[in-house]
Design a protein around this motif. Sequence first.
Motif, short mmCIF file in Angstrom:
data_model
loop_
_atom_site.label_atom_id
_atom_site.label_comp_id
_atom_site.label_asym_id
_atom_site.label_seq_id
_atom_site.Cartn_x
_atom_site.Cartn_y
_atom_site.Cartn_z
N TRP A 327 0.87 -1.18 0.00
CA TRP A 327 0.00 0.00 0.00
C TRP A 327 0.91 1.24 0.00
O TRP A 327 1.52 1.55 1.00
CB TRP A 327 -0.91 0.02 1.22
N TRP A 338 -5.38 8.82 -2.16
CA TRP A 338 -5.16 7.86 -3.24
C TRP A 338 -3.96 6.98 -2.88
O TRP A 338 -2.95 7.47 -2.34
CB TRP A 338 -4.87 8.57 -4.56
N ARG A 349 -3.08 -1.56 -8.86
CA ARG A 349 -4.19 -0.70 -9.23
C ARG A 349 -4.11 0.55 -8.35
O ARG A 349 -3.40 0.58 -7.35
CB ARG A 349 -5.54 -1.40 -9.01
N VAL A 351 -6.30 3.09 -5.97
CA VAL A 351 -7.53 3.11 -5.19
C VAL A 351 -7.60 4.42 -4.41
O VAL A 351 -6.61 5.15 -4.29
CB VAL A 351 -7.61 1.91 -4.22
N LYS A 352 -8.79 4.73 -3.87
CA LYS A 352 -8.92 5.90 -3.00
C LYS A 352 -9.78 5.54 -1.80
O LYS A 352 -10.52 4.55 -1.81
CB LYS A 352 -9.52 7.08 -3.76
N TRP A 362 -12.35 1.12 0.46
CA TRP A 362 -11.47 1.37 -0.69
C TRP A 362 -12.25 1.25 -1.99
O TRP A 362 -12.99 0.29 -2.20
CB TRP A 362 -10.31 0.39 -0.68
N THR A 363 -12.03 2.22 -2.88
CA THR A 363 -12.69 2.24 -4.19
C THR A 363 -11.63 2.25 -5.28
O THR A 363 -10.68 3.05 -5.22
CB THR A 363 -13.56 3.50 -4.34
N THR A 364 -11.77 1.39 -6.28
CA THR A 364 -10.80 1.35 -7.38
C THR A 364 -10.98 2.57 -8.27
O THR A 364 -12.09 2.90 -8.70
CB THR A 364 -10.98 0.07 -8.21
#
Length: 741
Positions: A327, A338, A349, A351-352, A362-364
Amino acid sequence: MILRPTALAGAVSALVLAAPAFAQSVTGHHPTGEHMSTTAVDPAKPAYPNTERGDTVETLFGEAIADPYRWLENDVRSDPKVAEWVTDQNNVTEGYLATLPGREWFKQRIAELMDYERFGIPVKKGTRYFYTGNSGLQNQSPLYVQEGLEGARRILIDPNTWAEDGATALSDWAPSPQGKYLLYSVQDGGTDWRIFRVLDVTTGQETGDEIRWAKFTGLAWVGEEGFLYSRFPEPEQGKDFQALNYNQAIYYHKLGAPQSDDQLVFSTPDHREYGHGMSVSDDGRWGFVTSTIGTDARNEVQVIDLSQREKLGWASRPLVTGFDNAWFPVETIGTTAWFMTNARAPRYRIVKVDLAAEKPEWTTVVPERPEPINGASIVGDKLIVTYLKDATSQAEVFALDGKPQRKIALDGLGTAAGFNGRPGDPETFYSFSSFNRPSTIYRLDLASGQSTPFATPKLTFDPARYTVEQVFYPSKDGTKIPMFIAKRKDLKGPAPTLLYGYGGFDVSLTPGFSATRMAWMEAGGAFALANIRGGGEYGKEWHDAGRLANKQNVFDDFAAAGEWLKTNGVTTAKGLAIEGGSNGGLLVGAVVNQRPDLVDAAHAAVGVMDMLRFDRWTAGRYWVDDYGKPSVEADFKVLRKYSPYHNIRSGVDYPAVLVTTADTDDRVVPGHSFKYAAALQAADAGDKPHLIRVETRAGHGSGKPTDKAIEEGADVLTFLGKWTGLKLPPPPGDAEPIMGE
């Protein structure tokens, strides 16, 4: 810009080495004169110094392991007996190299190719731009500052005034958020230890602040008043170059205060093996503590709300727990952060997460794709992401929500780096280089998407006269491995070839310029770089396929590269030289043991050669992620099979081998190379020379002064050229060329 995989404070461990023979440099004219045949002197096998053989034997998991040269593990700086051995070895090596033709030619050409003005990537803080520069042959690169894009530059720091031998270097540096101060670190004699100092940028005067016993640390300002750094406890006197590094902790230093008053920010005394690093968001509100346990890309993250520091102090809360994935913090805007991660995405990837949420989700933003993500940054209102496509750079611009906007045009097979900046900035800077192109610095206007040169080197050779191609060859198990090949376009037929590799620690090898490589190619040699398994060129799977119980794949991949070069007419039947540094030195040692019939000359630089004791010194304990633990039987059995020191075979005709190391290397202690060279010289391993060259005040590679890099590069290429039949162009004013053999 957050870069994978060593952006963590545990970058400590990646064992990355820019091999001394390949110091970044540039340019020169194409040699003239034909490669005409002459008779060369064939020096006799040198008479090696008498090395005392001890009787140390240990029984490990039922096997008696002899270690006759353990006394060579002692610190050369404090053990007169080891120091005498080093002096004797250097005298033999120097005497041998002095008999070889071409040494002065290489020294002159490398120096000429390095003698050009070059600059680093600018960092903007406030209205000021900071960057390094070198007029050509300066031992160390000064740091410059200028007001605005059109301002006149001035030298802020000139490390060339710090030491008569040029071996004290400016290492990391970081301007404060408004560019008022500059925090910088001093590296003396190549050691990993750093000394921090602070400069007032306006006056150029030191503030008097000084920090010691810092190592493997980032530099993170908290406003204009102080900064965060990572350090270890002061080692026992005389043990600073060999003692294991435990109990790393993060401290806050307030400008004007003594180091003894620094505040402890984060530590894990119950887990002394953890490493800790710190970063701060551009707006100064959020601090991220990144904790690692080894060299693998896996870490925990704690977050500190710095806006609440007066009320809560350095209180942190966990954001990511469990050492399962990587991370990397990229940036924050408001409460949105982010990150770059390989969680459920082996090739990464973006993520935010909302840091203000009671339960972060967490959202991609940018999903994983076949090309691994190599770095990410937020500049202006854009997200810039760099990728690796078959070990070459690609770069794209996205909106902050992940919507693709444009690709950044790059010029061919090469490496792009930089793209740093901050939210709100209208611009970013990046570099691009390749095997036949030195680094050019570009300014990217984010509104127009246009890139314009900021600093372009003035070339004295024509890059178009060299070819750079990429091939894919099968390894022993059928896996396709990429390999770059660079050489002169007018080079017809097979030629002596220098094959370079690394193969470990998730490190990706990409195209880059080097004066030493160019000198080899100018002399009529070919250069090849194999992207063997163990690196990060294709993400986690590629790394995993070359570590622990899979480490043999690395050696098989490298040997297969050599076989392909010979079978396909790139090199001659007796013209293959191999080279690697650090983990790559291990690679060279193992392949020489396993395939002495394939290799004609070898250079093992600062290598990890004793795989049964590597975890006993300095940062070696971190490397168990890639190598395994010698104290675990299953790992021991794997390590025992390929350890270079323990697998030298008597009665076998070995290639010519040159081992290089430095007396102040505290990353891979020189005892590794000392023991390996002693064992190789003692073995019945043929009539070709097996030598060791020990540099003084040079460390693991970084910070090496230009004059030392030139000398070492010339020595290495002369040795490899001799034993691969390289024919050199004539020296200026001479009518006849020099022959390698």
